[in-house]
Design a protein around this motif. Sequence first.
Motif, PDB file in Angstrom:
ATOM      1  N   GLY A 177       0.756  -1.227   0.083  1.00 32.29           N
ATOM      2  CA  GLY A 177      -0.008   0.012  -0.023  1.00 32.29           C
ATOM      3  C   GLY A 177       0.888   1.319   0.056  1.00 32.29           C
ATOM      4  O   GLY A 177       0.089   2.350  -0.138  1.00 32.29           O
ATOM      5  N   ARG A 178       2.019   1.034   0.198  1.00 36.45           N
ATOM      6  CA  ARG A 178       2.950   2.285   0.334  1.00 36.45           C
ATOM      7  C   ARG A 178       3.137   2.895  -1.177  1.00 36.45           C
ATOM      8  O   ARG A 178       3.321   4.117  -1.178  1.00 36.45           O
ATOM      9  CB  ARG A 178       4.069   1.875   0.857  1.00 36.45           C
ATOM     10  N   SER A 207       1.391   2.914  -5.104  1.00 36.43           N
ATOM     11  CA  SER A 207       0.334   2.721  -5.695  1.00 36.43           C
ATOM     12  C   SER A 207       0.658   1.386  -6.963  1.00 36.43           C
ATOM     13  O   SER A 207       1.441   1.330  -7.483  1.00 36.43           O
ATOM     14  CB  SER A 207      -0.192   3.913  -6.579  1.00 36.43           C
ATOM     15  N   ARG A 264      -0.061   8.472  -2.097  1.00 36.10           N
ATOM     16  CA  ARG A 264      -1.261   8.049  -2.262  1.00 36.10           C
ATOM     17  C   ARG A 264      -2.086   8.199  -3.609  1.00 36.10           C
ATOM     18  O   ARG A 264      -1.835   9.308  -3.903  1.00 36.10           O
ATOM     19  CB  ARG A 264      -2.250   8.748  -0.924  1.00 36.10           C
ATOM     20  N   ASP A 265      -2.554   7.276  -4.195  1.00 36.54           N
ATOM     21  CA  ASP A 265      -3.194   7.532  -5.317  1.00 36.54           C
ATOM     22  C   ASP A 265      -4.650   6.781  -5.317  1.00 36.54           C
ATOM     23  O   ASP A 265      -4.990   5.811  -4.880  1.00 36.54           O
ATOM     24  CB  ASP A 265      -2.593   6.421  -6.301  1.00 36.54           C
ATOM     25  N   THR A 320      -6.295   0.664  -2.335  1.00 37.93           N
ATOM     26  CA  THR A 320      -5.315  -0.021  -1.171  1.00 37.93           C
ATOM     27  C   THR A 320      -4.169   0.971  -0.924  1.00 37.93           C
ATOM     28  O   THR A 320      -3.284   0.665   0.092  1.00 37.93           O
ATOM     29  CB  THR A 320      -4.823  -1.216  -1.452  1.00 37.93           C
ATOM     30  N   SER A 321      -4.002   2.100  -1.535  1.00 43.69           N
ATOM     31  CA  SER A 321      -2.939   2.988  -1.419  1.00 43.69           C
ATOM     32  C   SER A 321      -2.915   3.871  -0.540  1.00 43.69           C
ATOM     33  O   SER A 321      -3.962   4.279  -0.275  1.00 43.69           O
ATOM     34  CB  SER A 321      -2.388   3.446  -2.744  1.00 43.69           C
ATOM     35  N   PHE A 322      -2.008   4.207   0.229  1.00 45.24           N
ATOM     36  CA  PHE A 322      -2.163   5.061   1.496  1.00 45.24           C
ATOM     37  C   PHE A 322      -0.698   6.063   1.210  1.00 45.24           C
ATOM     38  O   PHE A 322      -0.749   7.027   1.788  1.00 45.24           O
ATOM     39  CB  PHE A 322      -1.917   4.602   2.836  1.00 45.24           C
ATOM     40  N   GLY A 323       0.348   5.613   0.565  1.00 43.07           N
ATOM     41  CA  GLY A 323       1.465   6.555   0.204  1.00 43.07           C
ATOM     42  C   GLY A 323       2.343   6.693   1.434  1.00 43.07           C
ATOM     43  O   GLY A 323       2.874   5.942   2.101  1.00 43.07           O
ATOM     44  N   ASN A 324       2.583   8.289   1.652  1.00 43.00           N
ATOM     45  CA  ASN A 324       3.409   8.525   2.858  1.00 43.00           C
ATOM     46  C   ASN A 324       2.614   9.443   3.650  1.00 43.00           C
ATOM     47  O   ASN A 324       3.107  10.692   3.603  1.00 43.00           O
ATOM     48  CB  ASN A 324       4.601   9.152   2.051  1.00 43.00           C
ATOM     49  N   PRO A 325       1.506   9.037   4.436  1.00 33.99           N
ATOM     50  CA  PRO A 325       0.799   9.942   5.095  1.00 33.99           C
ATOM     51  C   PRO A 325       1.375  11.060   6.089  1.00 33.99           C
ATOM     52  O   PRO A 325       1.234  12.095   6.391  1.00 33.99           O
ATOM     53  CB  PRO A 325      -0.057   9.043   5.990  1.00 33.99           C
TER      54      PRO A 325
END
Length: 453
Positions: free
Chosen positions: A173-174, A176, A210-211, A216-221
């Motif tokens: 999930g990190r 996309s 995040r995309d 399922t992606s959350f990126g770098n919150p």
Amino acid sequence: MTDITNATVKTLHSSLKKREISAEELCTEYLELIEAMNPDLKALTDVIGEEALCAAKNAQLRLDKGEGGTLTGIPAIVNDNILTEGLVTSCGSKMLENFIPPYNAGAVERLEDAGYVLLGKACVDEFGLGGSPRSGIAVSSGFSPYSLSSDTGGSIRRASNFYGLTGLRPTYGRVSRYGLAAFAGSFDQIGPIARTAEDCAFVLNTIAVRDPRDATSFGNPDGSDFTEKIGTSIKGMKIAIPKEFFGDNISDETKNAVLKASKELEKQGAILIDSSLEIIEYTAEVFFIISSAEASSNLSRFDGVNFGLRGEGQTYFEQIVDSRNRGFGDEIKLRILFGNFVLSAQNYDDYFKKAKALRRKIKASYDEVLKTADAILAPSVSDSAHSQMFFADFCTVSSSLAGLPCVSTPCGYKATGLPIGMSLTGRRLGESTVLQIADCFERVFAPELFDVR
């Protein structure tokens, strides 16, 4: 200017920043090397010349203005199962041999925004099933300082192990998955293969976004800088060494190299902890069941009507049968058949449901060890005579099942001269930590990679 065949992203960025070389000159050097070596190595399925030079020219304009970042003007290779607009993306399959996507994958968009220079697409085994070996060949041969690859059950880490490179599978999930040809959706993840952990951190800084097109992606919150811990001490960090990763299915050469590496980490101040992960005995079977089930669903879209090779026949059924029979290779057909078997009404509870339950237990076991340890050390691959078929991948599939970040980096060599890799698995969102530990080891194991003038 450093020899490009062994150059890191950091080295090339330094040379571009100091104007020792231009982005166009750098691109030309790589293209000349690819032209000379790729016909024999066959690492790339498509080489981009004119477009790459145009991208390099635009990158240089940004650099001249003092704009851009670490990846601006730096050449790269992208796996053939990651969509690139206007370029054939066949996924290594006859089913998609002429498919030209009308859009870029999310991670590719991020690299384009950063001003990267795409040189070509790396060949993959069908739908990435066999890993990313050609990405490893491309980087180790000097075709580019890094590649954007994919990892389902260990592809990035296996390629890194076999070619003496560093590869990172990020937390699930990190990054996309939008635009990554789906094989097993709950495992598939995009990540980098490079020469150093630091270079992997540079790439992750760019692609961890995040995309909304990937639920399922959350990126770098939290806005982490994955290079922040690079070059810092690992004194006091705890590294777990599960005994199950050092059994009969690991060769003595590999065991000795990884354990020797652990002593080097201990010398640098890390605390080694003996631990156990008994549940990983079942990881190969669990991965095979779940991934095959997901593959059978994901690959059903290739029917020769909406997507894929157009089949022949008098009826719709005959056309689909012909399309899938000629379009898919034997291993993909096996996964589809087995996936349908475990998902059938009479087998669902006995196979798929139990595999999902075991997956939760595997994740819980990892989380329990990582409550007290900062990372888990293991060989990158299982390579003894006892390892057969997909059981050889149990070193990699366990962290894939758990959805945790894992980095593979070289730690020794076999008597034949082939490299040996060790893997470091961290807590969820713990990429900075595993990259920090890998970096500390690399600076001792391969100090020549850090000689940036």
